[in-house]
Design a protein around this motif. Structure first.
Motif, mmCIF file in Angstrom:
data_model
loop_
_atom_site.group_PDB
_atom_site.id
_atom_site.type_symbol
_atom_site.label_atom_id
_atom_site.label_comp_id
_atom_site.label_asym_id
_atom_site.label_seq_id
_atom_site.Cartn_x
_atom_site.Cartn_y
_atom_site.Cartn_z
ATOM 1 N N TYR A 1 0.861 -1.182 0.000
ATOM 2 C CA TYR A 1 0.000 0.000 0.000
ATOM 3 C C TYR A 1 0.899 1.235 0.000
ATOM 4 O O TYR A 1 1.016 1.978 0.982
ATOM 5 C CB TYR A 1 -0.927 0.003 1.217
ATOM 6 C CG TYR A 1 -2.013 1.067 1.123
ATOM 7 C CD1 TYR A 1 -3.196 0.828 0.433
ATOM 8 C CD2 TYR A 1 -1.850 2.307 1.720
ATOM 9 C CE1 TYR A 1 -4.183 1.793 0.339
ATOM 10 C CE2 TYR A 1 -2.830 3.276 1.637
ATOM 11 C CZ TYR A 1 -3.994 3.021 0.950
ATOM 12 O OH TYR A 1 -4.964 3.996 0.853
ATOM 13 N N CYS A 2 1.569 1.435 -1.111
ATOM 14 C CA CYS A 2 2.546 2.507 -1.233
ATOM 15 C C CYS A 2 2.884 2.674 -2.715
ATOM 16 O O CYS A 2 2.464 1.876 -3.552
ATOM 17 C CB CYS A 2 3.809 2.185 -0.431
ATOM 18 S SG CYS A 2 4.593 0.617 -0.885
ATOM 19 N N TYR A 3 3.628 3.717 -3.020
ATOM 20 C CA TYR A 3 4.065 3.907 -4.400
ATOM 21 C C TYR A 3 5.126 2.869 -4.762
ATOM 22 O O TYR A 3 5.975 2.510 -3.951
ATOM 23 C CB TYR A 3 4.674 5.301 -4.574
ATOM 24 C CG TYR A 3 3.704 6.441 -4.441
ATOM 25 C CD1 TYR A 3 2.656 6.592 -5.348
ATOM 26 C CD2 TYR A 3 3.846 7.389 -3.436
ATOM 27 C CE1 TYR A 3 1.770 7.660 -5.245
ATOM 28 C CE2 TYR A 3 2.969 8.459 -3.322
ATOM 29 C CZ TYR A 3 1.932 8.586 -4.231
ATOM 30 O OH TYR A 3 1.058 9.644 -4.117
ATOM 31 N N SER A 4 5.073 2.432 -6.021
ATOM 32 C CA SER A 4 6.062 1.474 -6.504
ATOM 33 C C SER A 4 6.991 2.076 -7.558
ATOM 34 O O SER A 4 7.927 1.417 -7.989
ATOM 35 C CB SER A 4 5.359 0.250 -7.098
ATOM 36 O OG SER A 4 4.693 0.582 -8.307
ATOM 37 N N PHE A 5 6.745 3.325 -7.958
ATOM 38 C CA PHE A 5 7.433 3.875 -9.134
ATOM 39 C C PHE A 5 8.894 4.196 -8.881
ATOM 40 O O PHE A 5 9.670 4.318 -9.831
ATOM 41 C CB PHE A 5 6.710 5.140 -9.624
ATOM 42 C CG PHE A 5 6.828 6.336 -8.719
ATOM 43 C CD1 PHE A 5 7.864 7.253 -8.868
ATOM 44 C CD2 PHE A 5 5.889 6.563 -7.730
ATOM 45 C CE1 PHE A 5 7.968 8.353 -8.034
ATOM 46 C CE2 PHE A 5 5.971 7.662 -6.897
ATOM 47 C CZ PHE A 5 7.025 8.561 -7.039
ATOM 48 N N GLY B 1 10.964 -5.705 -6.376
ATOM 49 C CA GLY B 1 10.661 -5.705 -7.806
ATOM 50 C C GLY B 1 9.723 -6.833 -8.188
ATOM 51 O O GLY B 1 8.718 -6.624 -8.888
ATOM 52 N N ALA B 2 10.017 -8.029 -7.722
ATOM 53 C CA ALA B 2 9.184 -9.196 -8.040
ATOM 54 C C ALA B 2 7.824 -9.099 -7.362
ATOM 55 O O ALA B 2 6.806 -9.521 -7.925
ATOM 56 C CB ALA B 2 9.900 -10.478 -7.617
ATOM 57 N N ILE B 3 7.792 -8.543 -6.156
ATOM 58 C CA ILE B 3 6.524 -8.403 -5.431
ATOM 59 C C ILE B 3 5.554 -7.543 -6.231
ATOM 60 O O ILE B 3 4.382 -7.900 -6.414
ATOM 61 C CB ILE B 3 6.769 -7.803 -4.034
ATOM 62 C CG1 ILE B 3 7.398 -8.844 -3.113
ATOM 63 C CG2 ILE B 3 5.469 -7.262 -3.437
ATOM 64 C CD1 ILE B 3 7.886 -8.293 -1.791
ATOM 65 N N PHE B 4 6.028 -6.416 -6.733
ATOM 66 C CA PHE B 4 5.124 -5.544 -7.474
ATOM 67 C C PHE B 4 4.822 -6.081 -8.868
ATOM 68 O O PHE B 4 3.752 -5.810 -9.417
ATOM 69 C CB PHE B 4 5.670 -4.117 -7.524
ATOM 70 C CG PHE B 4 5.248 -3.306 -6.333
ATOM 71 C CD1 PHE B 4 3.946 -2.869 -6.203
ATOM 72 C CD2 PHE B 4 6.149 -3.003 -5.324
ATOM 73 C CE1 PHE B 4 3.534 -2.141 -5.103
ATOM 74 C CE2 PHE B 4 5.752 -2.276 -4.214
ATOM 75 C CZ PHE B 4 4.445 -1.834 -4.100
ATOM 76 N N GLU B 5 5.723 -6.843 -9.419
ATOM 77 C CA GLU B 5 5.408 -7.460 -10.701
ATOM 78 C C GLU B 5 4.288 -8.476 -10.538
ATOM 79 O O GLU B 5 3.368 -8.556 -11.372
ATOM 80 C CB GLU B 5 6.658 -8.120 -11.291
ATOM 81 C CG GLU B 5 6.499 -8.516 -12.750
ATOM 82 C CD GLU B 5 6.051 -7.361 -13.637
ATOM 83 O OE1 GLU B 5 5.177 -7.584 -14.505
ATOM 84 O OE2 GLU B 5 6.543 -6.234 -13.451
ATOM 85 N N GLY C 1 -4.461 -6.721 -7.425
ATOM 86 C CA GLY C 1 -3.401 -5.741 -7.225
ATOM 87 C C GLY C 1 -2.511 -6.044 -6.040
ATOM 88 O O GLY C 1 -1.696 -5.216 -5.636
ATOM 89 N N PHE C 2 -2.660 -7.234 -5.471
ATOM 90 C CA PHE C 2 -1.816 -7.676 -4.363
ATOM 91 C C PHE C 2 -0.966 -8.862 -4.845
ATOM 92 O O PHE C 2 -1.322 -9.525 -5.820
ATOM 93 C CB PHE C 2 -2.682 -8.114 -3.177
ATOM 94 C CG PHE C 2 -3.492 -6.996 -2.579
ATOM 95 C CD1 PHE C 2 -2.933 -6.148 -1.644
ATOM 96 C CD2 PHE C 2 -4.814 -6.790 -2.953
ATOM 97 C CE1 PHE C 2 -3.673 -5.111 -1.087
ATOM 98 C CE2 PHE C 2 -5.569 -5.760 -2.411
ATOM 99 C CZ PHE C 2 -4.991 -4.914 -1.472
ATOM 100 N N LEU D 1 -1.604 1.036 -6.358
ATOM 101 C CA LEU D 1 -1.199 0.443 -7.628
ATOM 102 C C LEU D 1 -2.211 0.771 -8.727
ATOM 103 O O LEU D 1 -1.832 1.017 -9.878
ATOM 104 C CB LEU D 1 -1.031 -1.062 -7.476
ATOM 105 C CG LEU D 1 -0.298 -1.782 -8.608
ATOM 106 C CD1 LEU D 1 1.061 -1.154 -8.873
ATOM 107 C CD2 LEU D 1 -0.141 -3.258 -8.278
ATOM 108 N N SER D 2 -3.493 0.787 -8.387
ATOM 109 C CA SER D 2 -4.506 1.208 -9.355
ATOM 110 C C SER D 2 -4.275 2.656 -9.763
ATOM 111 O O SER D 2 -4.406 3.020 -10.940
ATOM 112 C CB SER D 2 -5.907 1.059 -8.756
ATOM 113 O OG SER D 2 -6.212 -0.284 -8.481
ATOM 114 N N ILE D 3 -3.941 3.495 -8.799
ATOM 115 C CA ILE D 3 -3.671 4.906 -9.072
ATOM 116 C C ILE D 3 -2.480 5.053 -10.007
ATOM 117 O O ILE D 3 -2.526 5.798 -10.991
ATOM 118 C CB ILE D 3 -3.449 5.654 -7.748
ATOM 119 C CG1 ILE D 3 -4.787 5.832 -7.017
ATOM 120 C CG2 ILE D 3 -2.765 6.994 -7.982
ATOM 121 C CD1 ILE D 3 -4.646 6.227 -5.561
#
Length: 530
Positions: free
Chosen positions: A60-64, A232-236, A244-245, A435-437
């Motif tokens: 629940y945070c930015y991934s960029f 990296g793999a978690i967000f992929e 989105g999880f 992540l939707s955002i």
């Protein structure tokens, strides 16, 4: 009148990232307006006791930005409101975003000028700004609070508050008799904390809720080391998942396995807690009623194990299927009803008649109170938009266009409102919101870049594409558990509000692919003009 390339409304998760992408990556002249005196959006306004995120903090945070992921350390599994606000303040400072934001300023209107293909945006300070692009980053729930119309509220001698507008300096509930109306997410979060603070708590419940234990103890230093090493793999995995999880179901149907195996699966997920229980077991529990019944019955049994008083226990048992309303994650919610200083009132059996000077009167009794807390939710999606007088092509108003329910193409744009983008608007996925955002803001940024490169002046969805997508949204919801209960998901929590599904309950990963394909194919379903 000042002129900018883009106006952003809101400075929560959506607004901050939009400013960053449009200003810092595209080089646009961006002006943002925020009604609050600081950044945070939902996490600026919602400061009620126990307010916290019920999605796991590590996603629940930015991934960029990989460096941002590494440098910020959450204090636990589910950060509380103050920590989330501090996180967003850190992001605003780290990327120097405040200089583009007018705080304490509410946008009151936006009017599209067909002759110039621009928007005139007016604030409550009386300033009007002209812009090519208008981006609504106003969220779902942050401002448009719902207080039910109960006769006599103005006569109450005590204090009353809505959880969504809790005083920033807090409320002293010590020694007071408190009544909480509502047992949705904010009620479930606040009730255990208020019970600890108040002399006596009375909960007025209309609809019993399922709730999943948070299991804060499942996160420790070793967990965070593993997460940081694998971000990296978690967000992929999250980007390709259903919600989105970074969890996937086990690929099995609930009724295709032996009872003992299914029970063991549920027990394991229950011990881990959180949304993983809802998303990480069987593939058909959200769509097949018989499969869902196995999970719903499991959760009903868990409530009965915890609550000691037989009468209270049965009042707390939901009749609707799990996942037909928004899943809730709690910390000691059901245990709270074992306290001697907590009473539960079933307002279906004894409806509230009026608020009196001394408290709340139901058809069965008067409950004397010093404080009333309305945990009654929000006018989701449409409330924030209808709070702005938005007028598009030919003078079309959003309130009129959406009189039968909100309609948008892919949750990004709506017919008659060229160049007005919505971040997670109606018809977008819900799931893991940051992540939707990011998904929407990245798409909007790439779209604007393409328009500028190709010489396009405007973009808006075609009526056919919008209706096709809206029909798909309705079809997916109708085939799921969502159709089996009333909730804010379909607007039924607000009297007189048109019934319509406000989110797309399909697969998040496939939705992302649909967005990318639409763009790759030249923005199919959108009309572009030069």
């Amino acid at each position: 009148m000042s002129v900018v390339d883009a106006v952003v409304v809101g400075a929560g998760f959506s607004g901050l990232y939009t400013i960053h992408r449009l200003r810092d990556d595209l080089g646009l002249d961006v002006r943002a307006f925020e009604a609050g005196d600081g950044v945070g959006g939902t996490w600026y306004w919602n400061r009620y006791p126990g307010a916290k995120c019920d999605s796991d903090a590590f996603v629940y945070c930015y991934s960029f930005d990989p460096d941002l992921l590494q440098e910020w350390r959450w204090s636990g599994k589910y950060p509380e409101q103050d920590e989330l606000r501090r996180y967003l303040e850190h992001v605003a400072d780290r990327f120097d975003l405040r200089r583009s934001i007018d705080f304490g300023t509410r946008v009151v209107s936006g009017e599209y000028d067909e002759a110039t293909s621009t928007w005139s945006v007016t604030t409550d300070a009386g300033e009007t700004v002209r812009t090519r692009f208008l981006i609504a980053a106003i969220g779902h729930l942050s401002i448009s609070k719902y207080v039910p119309s109960i006769p006599g509220l103005e006569t109450f001698d005590g204090q009353w508050f809505h959880t969504g507008s809790w005083p920033h300096d807090g409320v002293d509930l010590g020694g007071k008799r408190v009544g909480v109306i509502g047992t949705g997410s904010s009620g479930v979060q606040s009730i255990p904390v208020i019970a600890e603070q108040a002399r006596h708590l009375t909960v007025f419940q209309r609809t019993p809720q399922y709730s999943i234990p948070a299991r804060h103890e499942t996160v420790d230093d070793a967990f965070w080391r593993e997460v940081k090493a694998d971000y990296g793999a978690i967000f992929e995995r999250s980007r390709t998942s259903a919600g989105g999880f970074p969890w996937q179901h086990n690929g099995l149907r609930a009724l295709d396995v032996p009872d003992d195996e299914r029970l063991a699966t549920y027990e394991k997920a229950w011990a881990e807690g959180g949304f993983k229980f809802a998303l990480g077991t069987y593939r058909d529990v959200a769509y097949d009623l018989d499969a869902n019944r196995t999970m719903s019955d499991f959760m009903r049994a868990k409530i009965r194990e915890v609550v000691e008083d037989p009468e209270t226990r049965e009042k707390l048992i939901p009749e609707h299927p799990f996942l037909s309303r928004r899943p809730i994650v709690d910390t000691g919610y059901f245990e709270t009803y074992n306290r001697d200083d907590v009473d539960l009132v079933d307002v279906r059996a004894a409806p509230i008649e009026e608020i009196t000077p001394r408290g709340i009167r139901t058809t069965a009794a008067e409950h004397e109170l010093d404080v009333i807390v309305f945990a009654t939710g929000f006018d989701a999606i449409t409330g924030p938009y209808f709070g702005i007088d938005l007028r598009g092509r030919g003078g079309a108003t959003l309130t009129e266009n959406w009189r039968n329910g909100p309609r948008a193409y892919l949750g990004l744009q709506t017919v008659d409102f060229p160049n007005m983008f919505m971040v997670t608007g109606p018809g977008a996925t819900l799931g893991n919101l940051p992540l939707s955002i990011e998904t929407h803001v990245d798409w909007i940024t790439d779209c604007i870049a393409t328009m500028r490169h190709d010489g396009h002046t405007t973009i808006e969805p075609t009526p056919e594409a919008q209706e096709e997508w809206s029909a798909h949204v309705d079809s997916v919801a109708s085939g799921s558990m969502i159709s089996r209960a009333d909730s804010w998901y379909n607007g039924s929590n607000i009297p007189g509000k048109a019934r319509a599904y406000v989110f797309y309950f399909g697969h998040f990963g496939r939705y992302r692919q649909r967005l990318l394909q639409v763009a790759d194919d030249g923005y199919t379903g959108f009309a572009l003009s030069s």
